[in-house]
Design an enzyme around this catalytic site. Structure first.
Site, mmCIF file in Angstrom:
data_model
loop_
_atom_site.group_PDB
_atom_site.id
_atom_site.type_symbol
_atom_site.label_atom_id
_atom_site.label_comp_id
_atom_site.label_asym_id
_atom_site.label_seq_id
_atom_site.Cartn_x
_atom_site.Cartn_y
_atom_site.Cartn_z
ATOM 1 N N SER A 1 0.818 -0.920 0.085
ATOM 2 C CA SER A 1 0.031 -0.029 -0.065
ATOM 3 C C SER A 1 0.854 1.017 0.131
ATOM 4 O O SER A 1 1.659 1.251 0.919
ATOM 5 C CB SER A 1 -0.816 0.038 1.163
ATOM 6 O OG SER A 1 -1.439 1.365 1.319
ATOM 7 N N HIS B 1 -1.376 -1.544 -4.207
ATOM 8 C CA HIS B 1 -2.632 -1.022 -3.394
ATOM 9 C C HIS B 1 -2.811 0.289 -3.306
ATOM 10 O O HIS B 1 -1.811 0.907 -2.586
ATOM 11 C CB HIS B 1 -2.572 -1.801 -2.070
ATOM 12 C CG HIS B 1 -3.877 -1.850 -1.175
ATOM 13 N ND1 HIS B 1 -5.153 -2.660 -1.387
ATOM 14 C CD2 HIS B 1 -4.215 -0.860 -0.359
ATOM 15 C CE1 HIS B 1 -5.917 -2.459 -0.643
ATOM 16 N NE2 HIS B 1 -5.490 -1.227 0.142
ATOM 17 N N ASP C 1 -5.001 3.627 -1.788
ATOM 18 C CA ASP C 1 -6.126 3.728 -0.759
ATOM 19 C C ASP C 1 -6.861 5.084 -1.143
ATOM 20 O O ASP C 1 -6.113 6.203 -0.961
ATOM 21 C CB ASP C 1 -5.441 3.635 0.720
ATOM 22 C CG ASP C 1 -5.281 2.198 1.197
ATOM 23 O OD1 ASP C 1 -6.141 1.376 1.233
ATOM 24 O OD2 ASP C 1 -4.041 2.109 1.319
ATOM 25 N N MET D 1 -9.499 7.720 0.070
ATOM 26 C CA MET D 1 -10.472 8.229 1.169
ATOM 27 C C MET D 1 -10.973 9.368 0.510
ATOM 28 O O MET D 1 -10.195 10.470 0.323
ATOM 29 C CB MET D 1 -9.511 8.434 2.529
ATOM 30 C CG MET D 1 -9.010 6.935 2.725
ATOM 31 S SD MET D 1 -7.782 7.343 4.432
ATOM 32 C CE MET D 1 -6.947 5.501 4.160
ATOM 33 N N HIS E 1 -8.739 0.660 -3.371
ATOM 34 C CA HIS E 1 -9.437 0.375 -2.253
ATOM 35 C C HIS E 1 -10.165 1.780 -2.175
ATOM 36 O O HIS E 1 -9.624 2.730 -1.503
ATOM 37 C CB HIS E 1 -8.665 -0.130 -1.091
ATOM 38 C CG HIS E 1 -9.270 -0.118 0.122
ATOM 39 N ND1 HIS E 1 -8.492 -0.430 1.429
ATOM 40 C CD2 HIS E 1 -10.674 -0.307 0.339
ATOM 41 C CE1 HIS E 1 -9.480 -0.436 2.431
ATOM 42 N NE2 HIS E 1 -10.708 -0.696 1.812
ATOM 43 N N MET F 1 -12.332 4.167 0.059
ATOM 44 C CA MET F 1 -13.107 4.147 1.280
ATOM 45 C C MET F 1 -13.693 5.637 1.130
ATOM 46 O O MET F 1 -13.403 6.605 1.795
ATOM 47 C CB MET F 1 -11.946 4.209 2.380
ATOM 48 C CG MET F 1 -11.389 2.943 2.725
ATOM 49 S SD MET F 1 -9.974 2.943 3.460
ATOM 50 C CE MET F 1 -8.829 3.204 1.953
ATOM 51 N N MET G 1 -10.734 -6.068 6.422
ATOM 52 C CA MET G 1 -10.055 -5.028 7.072
ATOM 53 C C MET G 1 -9.482 -5.232 8.439
ATOM 54 O O MET G 1 -10.609 -5.737 9.280
ATOM 55 C CB MET G 1 -10.789 -3.631 7.062
ATOM 56 C CG MET G 1 -11.036 -3.303 5.715
ATOM 57 S SD MET G 1 -10.244 -1.693 5.463
ATOM 58 C CE MET G 1 -8.801 -1.481 6.175
ATOM 59 N N ASP H 1 -5.864 -6.408 5.170
ATOM 60 C CA ASP H 1 -5.229 -5.196 4.909
ATOM 61 C C ASP H 1 -5.492 -4.477 6.339
ATOM 62 O O ASP H 1 -6.386 -4.096 7.087
ATOM 63 C CB ASP H 1 -6.140 -4.255 3.883
ATOM 64 C CG ASP H 1 -6.027 -2.843 3.532
ATOM 65 O OD1 ASP H 1 -4.626 -2.508 4.154
ATOM 66 O OD2 ASP H 1 -6.427 -2.091 2.898
#
Ligand code: DX5
Ligand code: ZN
Length: 224
Positions: free
Chosen positions: A11, A36, A38, A40, A69, A71, A140, A180
């Protein structure tokens, strides 16, 4: 893909954001199986990270699978922008999806891999009806929002439960279990033994002086 059963997905959340191109190079030198990313939105989780423009800029520097991913509170809104930016797979949160089946179909409509995930506090039964429609379930193992947190030990039981469910439904060959949050060189073997196929690691890789070497150390645990 590098041939081992357990795949490593660094990540880049814990990489130096002023030097993300180097982080990609480290992943490719190792090599890593996935990258990966992330995403957000400052609403679903209390942090803001990367948007489609950053993903698009990174895309030209590696061919490695972009495992995105998201979020975010509105997954449907963000799927097309991240697909256009170069995502190969998108993992969304069941808590943010009014109708998870629609989100799955929408990601599929772009020909991309589909992942479903849930927070550590969310009842695992919420995702079970959707497992036969996805490529990956992400467990998670920290509350989403930040890198560098400690692995929540109860996550091991959640991984085992999902593995049992997949085995019962004959889905284990088709659906991967990704883990993760707080994964490091000390707990990786135990997490894999619980049933994980793909390990995400951020701080444990990019918090070290030689991330490519650390990715190889992860690989060496399993490539025996
Ligand atoms: C947390 C993110 C994770 C995070 C993992 O919300 O989804 O991907 O980057 O980082 P580490 O491995 O540092 O816990
Ligand atoms: Zn993540």
């Amino acid at each position: 893909m590098t041939g081992s059963r357990i795949k490593i997905a660094p990540s880049i959340l814990s990489a130096d954001f002023s030097n993300l191109r180097t982080a990609l190079k480290d992943c490719d030198r190792a090599p890593a199986d996935f990258i990966h990313l992330d995403v957000m939105d400052g609403h679903f989780v209390p942090n803001l990270t990367i948007g489609p423009a950053v993903v698009k800029s990174l895309r030209s520097h590696t061919k490695t699978f972009f495992d995105v991913h998201i979020m975010v509170s509105d997954p449907i809104f963000w799927i097309e922008p991240f697909v256009s930016a170069g995502a190969d797979g998108i993992t969304f949160h069941v808590e943010a999806a009014g109708r998870p089946g629609e989100v799955i179909d929408y990601i599929r409509s772009f020909g991309k891999k589909v992942g479903i995930t849930l927070k550590p506090s969310t009842n695992i039964e919420l995702v079970e009806p959707f497992l036969e429609w996805v490529d990956m379930i992400l467990i998670m193992s920290v509350a989403p929002g930040f890198g560098g947190q400690t692995f929540i030990p109860e996550s091991l039981d959640r991984i085992k439960e999902i593995r049992r469910f997949l085995d019962r439904q004959n889905l284990s060959e088709r659906v991967s279990i990704q883990v993760d949050g707080g994964v490091d060189l000390n707990n990786a073997a135990e997490i894999a033994a619980a049933g994980a196929d793909i390990l995400v690691a951020g701080y444990a890789i990019f918090g070290t002086t030689n991330p490519a070497d650390t990715i190889r150390s992860f690989r060496n645990i399993f490539d025996k």
